[in-house]
Design a protein around this motif. Sequence first.
Motif, PDB file in Angstrom:
ATOM      1  N   LEU A  91      37.811   1.461  -0.201  1.00 63.51           N
ATOM      2  CA  LEU A  91      36.972   2.141  -1.090  1.00 63.51           C
ATOM      3  C   LEU A  91      37.761   2.745  -2.274  1.00 63.51           C
ATOM      4  O   LEU A  91      36.655   2.677  -3.326  1.00 63.51           O
ATOM      5  CB  LEU A  91      36.505   3.662  -0.250  1.00 63.51           C
ATOM      6  CG  LEU A  91      35.564   3.212   0.987  1.00 63.51           C
ATOM      7  CD1 LEU A  91      35.756   4.498   2.040  1.00 63.51           C
ATOM      8  CD2 LEU A  91      34.264   2.947   0.423  1.00 63.51           C
ATOM      9  N   VAL A  92      38.655   3.207  -2.236  1.00 62.82           N
ATOM     10  CA  VAL A  92      39.625   3.598  -3.455  1.00 62.82           C
ATOM     11  C   VAL A  92      39.577   2.553  -4.580  1.00 62.82           C
ATOM     12  O   VAL A  92      39.503   2.603  -5.866  1.00 62.82           O
ATOM     13  CB  VAL A  92      40.988   4.232  -3.231  1.00 62.82           C
ATOM     14  CG1 VAL A  92      41.775   4.752  -4.326  1.00 62.82           C
ATOM     15  CG2 VAL A  92      40.805   5.603  -2.477  1.00 62.82           C
ATOM     16  N   ARG A  93      40.026   1.296  -3.983  1.00 66.10           N
ATOM     17  CA  ARG A  93      40.006   0.000  -5.012  1.00 66.10           C
ATOM     18  C   ARG A  93      38.849  -0.131  -5.557  1.00 66.10           C
ATOM     19  O   ARG A  93      38.979  -0.411  -6.724  1.00 66.10           O
ATOM     20  CB  ARG A  93      40.673  -1.006  -4.187  1.00 66.10           C
ATOM     21  CG  ARG A  93      40.719  -2.181  -4.788  1.00 66.10           C
ATOM     22  CD  ARG A  93      41.508  -3.630  -3.753  1.00 66.10           C
ATOM     23  NE  ARG A  93      40.505  -3.502  -2.692  1.00 66.10           N
ATOM     24  CZ  ARG A  93      39.564  -4.364  -2.527  1.00 66.10           C
ATOM     25  NH1 ARG A  93      39.338  -5.108  -3.741  1.00 66.10           N
ATOM     26  NH2 ARG A  93      38.998  -4.647  -1.523  1.00 66.10           N
ATOM     27  N   ARG A  94      37.785  -0.132  -4.782  1.00 69.65           N
ATOM     28  CA  ARG A  94      36.376  -0.396  -5.488  1.00 69.65           C
ATOM     29  C   ARG A  94      36.180   0.745  -6.368  1.00 69.65           C
ATOM     30  O   ARG A  94      35.288   0.629  -7.303  1.00 69.65           O
ATOM     31  CB  ARG A  94      35.380  -0.529  -4.204  1.00 69.65           C
ATOM     32  CG  ARG A  94      35.513  -1.614  -3.612  1.00 69.65           C
ATOM     33  CD  ARG A  94      34.298  -2.207  -2.850  1.00 69.65           C
ATOM     34  NE  ARG A  94      34.629  -3.341  -2.185  1.00 69.65           N
ATOM     35  CZ  ARG A  94      34.643  -3.432  -0.809  1.00 69.65           C
ATOM     36  NH1 ARG A  94      34.699  -2.709   0.062  1.00 69.65           N
ATOM     37  NH2 ARG A  94      34.950  -4.760  -0.407  1.00 69.65           N
ATOM     38  N   ALA A  95      36.448   1.985  -6.078  1.00 68.45           N
ATOM     39  CA  ALA A  95      36.187   3.064  -6.958  1.00 68.45           C
ATOM     40  C   ALA A  95      37.037   2.928  -8.205  1.00 68.45           C
ATOM     41  O   ALA A  95      36.163   3.403  -9.323  1.00 68.45           O
ATOM     42  CB  ALA A  95      36.773   4.281  -6.408  1.00 68.45           C
ATOM     43  N   LEU A  96      37.998   2.401  -8.358  1.00 73.75           N
ATOM     44  CA  LEU A  96      38.855   1.818  -9.740  1.00 73.75           C
ATOM     45  C   LEU A  96      38.003   0.836 -10.371  1.00 73.75           C
ATOM     46  O   LEU A  96      37.716   1.025 -11.490  1.00 73.75           O
ATOM     47  CB  LEU A  96      40.160   1.293  -9.340  1.00 73.75           C
ATOM     48  CG  LEU A  96      41.057   2.434  -8.905  1.00 73.75           C
ATOM     49  CD1 LEU A  96      42.383   1.686  -8.613  1.00 73.75           C
ATOM     50  CD2 LEU A  96      41.371   3.316 -10.037  1.00 73.75           C
ATOM     51  N   TYR A  97      37.276  -0.048  -9.757  1.00 72.39           N
ATOM     52  CA  TYR A  97      36.452  -1.126 -10.358  1.00 72.39           C
ATOM     53  C   TYR A  97      35.277  -0.371 -11.213  1.00 72.39           C
ATOM     54  O   TYR A  97      34.912  -0.678 -12.117  1.00 72.39           O
ATOM     55  CB  TYR A  97      35.895  -2.032  -9.317  1.00 72.39           C
ATOM     56  CG  TYR A  97      36.928  -2.942  -8.607  1.00 72.39           C
ATOM     57  CD1 TYR A  97      37.994  -3.322  -9.257  1.00 72.39           C
ATOM     58  CD2 TYR A  97      36.593  -3.530  -7.166  1.00 72.39           C
ATOM     59  CE1 TYR A  97      38.925  -3.842  -8.501  1.00 72.39           C
ATOM     60  CE2 TYR A  97      37.193  -4.342  -6.789  1.00 72.39           C
ATOM     61  CZ  TYR A  97      38.596  -4.406  -7.306  1.00 72.39           C
ATOM     62  OH  TYR A  97      39.465  -5.186  -6.420  1.00 72.39           O
ATOM     63  N   VAL A  98      34.549   0.462 -10.411  1.00 72.41           N
ATOM     64  CA  VAL A  98      33.347   1.184 -11.026  1.00 72.41           C
ATOM     65  C   VAL A  98      33.681   2.336 -12.060  1.00 72.41           C
ATOM     66  O   VAL A  98      32.880   2.689 -12.820  1.00 72.41           O
ATOM     67  CB  VAL A  98      32.350   1.721 -10.078  1.00 72.41           C
ATOM     68  CG1 VAL A  98      31.898   0.552  -9.194  1.00 72.41           C
ATOM     69  CG2 VAL A  98      32.825   2.624  -8.910  1.00 72.41           C
ATOM     70  N   ALA A  99      34.951   2.870 -11.823  1.00 70.11           N
ATOM     71  CA  ALA A  99      35.322   4.153 -12.665  1.00 70.11           C
ATOM     72  C   ALA A  99      34.887   3.874 -14.225  1.00 70.11           C
ATOM     73  O   ALA A  99      34.487   4.920 -15.034  1.00 70.11           O
ATOM     74  CB  ALA A  99      36.684   4.252 -12.523  1.00 70.11           C
TER      75      ALA A  99
END
Lengths: 141, 85
Positions: free
Chosen positions: A20-28
């Motif tokens: 989830l955190v990895r994906r949050a970095l993508y959309v940040a």
Amino acid sequence: MNTIADMESAAPESAIARDLVRRALYVAPAFLLMGLLGWGTTGLFSAALSLALVAINFRLGAAIITRASQISLNALFGAVLGGYIVRLGLMTAVVLVVKAGGWLATVPFAITLLVTHLGLLTWESRHVAMTLAAPGLRPPQ
Amino acid sequence: MLNVLAQTAAGEMLEGLKAIGAGLGYGLAAIGPGIGIGTVVGNAISAMARQPESAGMVRTTMFLGIAFTEALALIGFVVFILLMP
């Protein structure tokens, strides 16, 4: 969370939280840009704070479950419910302090918090559902 | 008490009522997810006790269930932040 092995690992929730955190970095970048363009520096800071709170909330929730499940099932129940209150309290305290300092733009903060939290969970659920239905297959990233 | 209220400016009164409403709303919004998380974790623990070999899968779905339920509390939190004077 890409294979059935991750689910059978000692801490499947930590694997999900990492994802989830990895994906949050993508959309940040999209949310940060929205904050910057719409509300200036305050909006940028609010969106960043919101993203950080979502990421920390997921990681902390997973860490609490992992730690408590090593103790007992009763401890797991207590820790999850206690952790819910503690995490909400921490989030409220951080936001109130930042708001008192005049650094919070409420609209970009609210949009980023809700959209990121629900969006990331839906994204992750799709992968988990795929993993459960077809354990040998790795869904496209 | 009534004298104090009468002396208070209308604007201050409104701000105070807003703050009370925001806090009350947030508190009420946190009750539902609390019950929901209790249900999710209770059933997950029951499943893990019955079938310890499927604990990994149960914990995976439990974590996602908890996170989805928490979204309701976050909506209450956002309303609280928006209403706070």
